[in-house]
Design a protein around this motif. Sequence first.
Motif, short mmCIF file in Angstrom:
data_model
loop_
_atom_site.label_atom_id
_atom_site.label_comp_id
_atom_site.label_asym_id
_atom_site.label_seq_id
_atom_site.Cartn_x
_atom_site.Cartn_y
_atom_site.Cartn_z
N PHE A 214 0.87 -1.18 0.00
CA PHE A 214 0.00 0.00 0.00
C PHE A 214 0.90 1.23 0.00
O PHE A 214 1.75 1.37 0.90
N SER A 215 0.72 2.11 -0.97
CA SER A 215 1.54 3.32 -1.06
C SER A 215 0.67 4.55 -0.90
O SER A 215 -0.41 4.64 -1.49
N HIS A 216 1.16 5.47 -0.07
CA HIS A 216 0.48 6.74 0.18
C HIS A 216 1.49 7.85 0.05
O HIS A 216 2.66 7.69 0.42
N SER A 217 1.08 9.01 -0.46
CA SER A 217 2.01 10.09 -0.74
C SER A 217 2.74 10.59 0.51
O SER A 217 3.84 11.12 0.42
N ARG A 218 2.16 10.39 1.70
CA ARG A 218 2.77 10.93 2.91
C ARG A 218 3.46 9.89 3.77
O ARG A 218 4.35 10.22 4.55
N ILE A 219 3.05 8.65 3.67
CA ILE A 219 3.61 7.65 4.58
C ILE A 219 4.45 6.59 3.87
O ILE A 219 4.97 5.68 4.50
N GLY A 220 4.57 6.71 2.53
CA GLY A 220 5.40 5.76 1.81
C GLY A 220 4.74 4.41 1.65
O GLY A 220 3.52 4.29 1.60
N ASP A 221 5.57 3.37 1.55
CA ASP A 221 5.08 2.02 1.29
C ASP A 221 4.81 1.26 2.58
O ASP A 221 5.61 1.30 3.52
N VAL A 222 3.68 0.56 2.61
CA VAL A 222 3.29 -0.28 3.75
C VAL A 222 3.07 -1.69 3.23
O VAL A 222 2.32 -1.91 2.27
N GLU A 223 3.72 -2.65 3.84
CA GLU A 223 3.66 -4.04 3.40
C GLU A 223 2.56 -4.78 4.14
O GLU A 223 2.49 -4.74 5.38
N LEU A 224 1.68 -5.45 3.40
CA LEU A 224 0.60 -6.25 3.99
C LEU A 224 0.79 -7.71 3.59
O LEU A 224 1.21 -8.02 2.47
N THR A 225 0.46 -8.60 4.51
CA THR A 225 0.54 -10.03 4.24
C THR A 225 -0.85 -10.63 4.23
O THR A 225 -1.76 -10.16 4.91
N ALA A 226 -1.02 -11.71 3.45
CA ALA A 226 -2.32 -12.35 3.33
C ALA A 226 -2.68 -13.07 4.61
O ALA A 226 -1.85 -13.74 5.24
N ALA A 227 -3.95 -12.95 5.04
CA ALA A 227 -4.44 -13.63 6.23
C ALA A 227 -5.51 -14.65 5.88
O ALA A 227 -5.67 -15.66 6.57
N ALA A 228 -6.27 -14.42 4.83
CA ALA A 228 -7.33 -15.31 4.37
C ALA A 228 -7.70 -14.84 2.96
O ALA A 228 -7.10 -13.90 2.43
N LYS A 229 -8.69 -15.48 2.37
CA LYS A 229 -9.12 -15.07 1.04
C LYS A 229 -9.58 -13.61 1.06
O LYS A 229 -10.46 -13.24 1.83
#
Length: 486
Positions: A429-444
Amino acid sequence: MNTHRIPAQLLLLLAVLIASAGSALYGQPAEDPIGHKIDELFSAYNSNTPGVAVAIVKDGGVIFKKGYGTANLEYGIPITPRTVFHIASVSKQFTAFSIYLLERQGKLSLEDDLRKHIPEMPGLGRPVKLKHLLAHTSGIRDQWALLTLAGWRMDDIITTDHILNILRKQREFNFEPGTAFGYSNSGYTLLAEVVRRVSGQTLAEFTRENIFSPLGMAETQFYDDFNKIVKNRAYSYELENQIYQKKNLNYSNVGATSLLTTVEDLAKWTLNFETPVVGDSALLARFNAPSLLDNGEPAVYAVIEGETNYHAKGQIIRNYRGVTLLNHGGHDAGFRSYLVRFPEKKLSIITLSNDEHYEILKSGLTIAGYYLKDHLKERSPSVAPTTVGKTPEPAETRPANLRDFEGEFHSQELSATYQVKAAAGKLIFSHSRIGDVELTAAAKDRFQGRIEFPVEVEFTRDGNHQITGFQISNFGAKGVRFRKIS
């Protein structure tokens, strides 16, 4: 030959007087055994560390007050009982008390609809009453939860207007007002705005005139302008890689937070509950009673070590090992604050710290144990939770094609846009103010990560199984909707 020699007896008397004066300066007599235990408890604090200020109120008077460590590491200023701290959420009880004073003055009712006083707040089908805001039962999403999802940093300059603007855009509750407890800082910012509109004074002005001045709390103020200079003020710190770093705080919002005060002044506040100067016994009894849901049940804050904690208007009330206590902690930047009262024992303990790592509850209750050791019941041995029949946590799930989730997503409620892309088996997830945020899969279609606070993201699909958006939730904002725009 020296004709001005001082007699040995006089030298001895001077030494005794100096030693006694030194003990008095630090707020304890030399023979005070509990004072020495408190010294040991905070012995790690020194001129190279942040620290803590402590005050103990017993039987109608201050029996101990002392500072440990450093208020400002850049200038080497020590902490004393007169050091001014930001006390974060301990501020809330003063906002709540202001509402009770305005009720007693006949200027509002706790049954008032919030929109009577702030009509621009959205009507979402069910009224939010002032009593709901006081009790954290409003269902209104939390301001810090919303701002961080919108891309704000917690050390940004954040004003009351910023918060009100984002609250006005919300179109859903976390839950129906009055039906559950859900801690929401937003409610207390809104109460501060109610004070301003009803009284014609800012919360800072109202509390100074109606609470702080009558009680002689000369060093206490709601801090609604982050540019304002405050003497004797502590700054906050966090230990990172064995080096203390500044934790900046730039709030210009009040109600939920931002009270600046000292342990000496808070001692005067606690004494008001024993001998009222502000308010009266009837008001204080209502103020100290557990908050209620609309069905009449008490609002449960949490269950800790088998003891049910109830909310009571900016305070938490519980039976602690056989003794009733009312307490609340606070945490903003590196500031950590704790105020606990044992009304039956006429004991109050106040600790204010500028150390991110200070354990407020542990230290406060340890000190309480020094004074109440003959009154506290032993707890039953803890029983380890059983794992029989427990469903194991699911292993991380990796969707077949992460590129299905890519795109640009926008929320009108937050005025925020995220770019979503796949990389190395993760969603970014990228946002102009907070940079890149990494998310991992938890379920479908469901992912987890951290945007200042832990978040859960669930993507939505149309009838053709195409991604149309997602809902994101954290501790204080549930199901905030983002729509796919490209």
